[in-house]
Design an enzyme around this catalytic site. Structure first.
Site, PDB file in Angstrom:
ATOM      1  N   CYS A  45      -1.972  -2.778   7.617  1.00 14.02           N
ATOM      2  CA  CYS A  45      -1.884  -3.713   6.490  1.00 14.02           C
ATOM      3  C   CYS A  45      -0.600  -4.531   6.468  1.00 14.02           C
ATOM      4  CB  CYS A  45      -2.117  -2.964   5.184  1.00 14.02           C
ATOM      5  SG  CYS A  45      -3.841  -2.440   5.062  1.00 14.02           S
ATOM      6  N   LYS A  91      -7.039  -5.010  -2.989  1.00  9.95           N
ATOM      7  CA  LYS A  91      -7.810  -5.541  -1.859  1.00  9.95           C
ATOM      8  C   LYS A  91      -8.719  -4.461  -1.308  1.00  9.95           C
ATOM      9  CE  LYS A  91      -4.058  -4.375   1.246  1.00  9.95           C
ATOM     10  NZ  LYS A  91      -4.768  -3.296   1.964  1.00  9.95           N
ATOM     11  N   HIS A 130     -10.759   0.714  -2.648  1.00  6.99           N
ATOM     12  CA  HIS A 130     -12.136   0.703  -2.143  1.00  6.99           C
ATOM     13  C   HIS A 130     -13.114   1.359  -3.110  1.00  6.99           C
ATOM     14  CE1 HIS A 130     -10.548  -0.538   1.682  1.00  6.99           C
ATOM     15  NE2 HIS A 130      -9.912   0.597   1.903  1.00  6.99           N
ATOM     16  N   ASP A 172       0.786  -1.249   0.000  1.00  3.50           N
ATOM     17  CA  ASP A 172       0.000   0.000   0.000  1.00  3.50           C
ATOM     18  C   ASP A 172       0.820   1.303   0.000  1.00  3.50           C
ATOM     19  OD1 ASP A 172      -1.967  -1.906   0.211  1.00  3.50           O
ATOM     20  OD2 ASP A 172      -2.826  -1.190   2.079  1.00  3.50           O
TER      21      ASP A 172
HETATM   22  C1  VGL Z   1      -4.684   0.639   5.652  1.00  2.00           C
HETATM   23  C2  VGL Z   1      -6.270   1.529   7.034  1.00  2.00           C
HETATM   24  C3  VGL Z   1      -7.226   1.408   6.054  1.00  2.00           C
HETATM   25  C4  VGL Z   1      -3.252   0.233   5.459  1.00  2.00           C
HETATM   26  C5  VGL Z   1      -5.632   0.495   4.662  1.00  2.00           C
HETATM   27  O1  VGL Z   1      -2.796   0.152   4.306  1.00  2.00           O
HETATM   28  O2  VGL Z   1      -2.565   0.001   6.481  1.00  2.00           O
HETATM   29  N1  VGL Z   1      -5.003   1.145   6.836  1.00  2.00           N
HETATM   30  N2  VGL Z   1      -6.890   0.886   4.860  1.00  2.00           N
HETATM   31 ZN    ZN Z   2      -8.309   0.947   3.329  1.00  3.85          ZN
END
Ligand code: VGL
Ligand code: ZN
Length: 197
Positions: free
Chosen positions: A151, A106, A48, A8
């Site tokens: 994550c 995801k 999302h 991410d």
């Molecule tokens: C994440 C919160 C919501 C992350 C993703 O990548 O850690 N944290 N969505």
């Molecule tokens: Zn997220």
């Protein structure tokens, strides 16, 4: 066979983004520098739909960073972030995405969040990443990225439970650290046998 799993590294998790992680952009160059050392490079992308159920804006009277109860358990409510196709969902522009063998998305199911790159937050719905890695003969994973306490940690714990040899490089990660979440995540990773370096 050894893979680098880059979690991410997206604009919304970097300074100026909707769910900015302090220093999130500082890890981009060091991650690029690691990519050549691996048999495979896999990127994950939080992805999302607008109005996702993990967004506080979808929950009347609730504010970001509060915790709610979903059908699958407790869920932190987040600011709207990483909406499919938005600039915030794009990878940090300096991340060398051309070197990735696979990009796995995801969090695209409206009713369920997915921190882990392997299973959604019900801990049962697979993303398909396990099958990809196994069919490529990968047994060793090194994880880096954002956010360390969400994550990255959830991915590392799931991977260790699945039997992969997992190392998390702490200096190639940054954390949100919400109400002790970093300490909890660190303990969970240690318990699962993740090597934290
Ligand atoms: C994440 C919160 C919501 C992350 C993703 O990548 O850690 N944290 N969505
Ligand atoms: Zn997220």
């Amino acid at each position: 066979m050894r893979a680098l799993l880059v979690i991410d590294v997206q604009n919304d998790f970097c300074p100026g983004g909707a769910l900015a992680v302090t220093g999130g952009d500082e890890i981009v160059a060091p991650i690029n520098a690691l990519m050549g050392d691996f048999d495979a490079v896999v990127l994950t992308q939080d992805w999302h739909p607008a109005g996702h159920s993990s967004f506080a804006s979808r929950h009347e009277g609730r504010a970001p960073f509060e915790v709610t109860e979903m059908a699958y358990g407790p869920q932190v409510l987040w600011p709207d972030h990483c909406v499919q196709g938005s600039d915030g969902a794009a990878f940090h522009p300096a991340l060398e995405t051309t070197r990735a063998d696979l990009i796995i998305r995801k969090g695209f199911r409206p009713a369920i969040d997915s921190y882990s790159a392997f299973f959604e937050n019900d801990h049962a719905t697979p993303t398909g990443l396990e099958g990809y890695l196994r069919s490529r003969g990968i047994d060793e994973l090194v994880m880096v990225g954002l956010a360390l306490d969400f994550c990255v940690a959830f991915s590392a714990v799931d991977a260790a439970k699945l039997g992969f040899d997992v190392t998390v490089l702490g200096d190639h990660c940054r954390a949100i650290d919400l109400d002790g979440s970093l300490a909890t995540a660190t303990a969970n990773m240690q318990k699962a046998g993740v090597s934290l370096r």
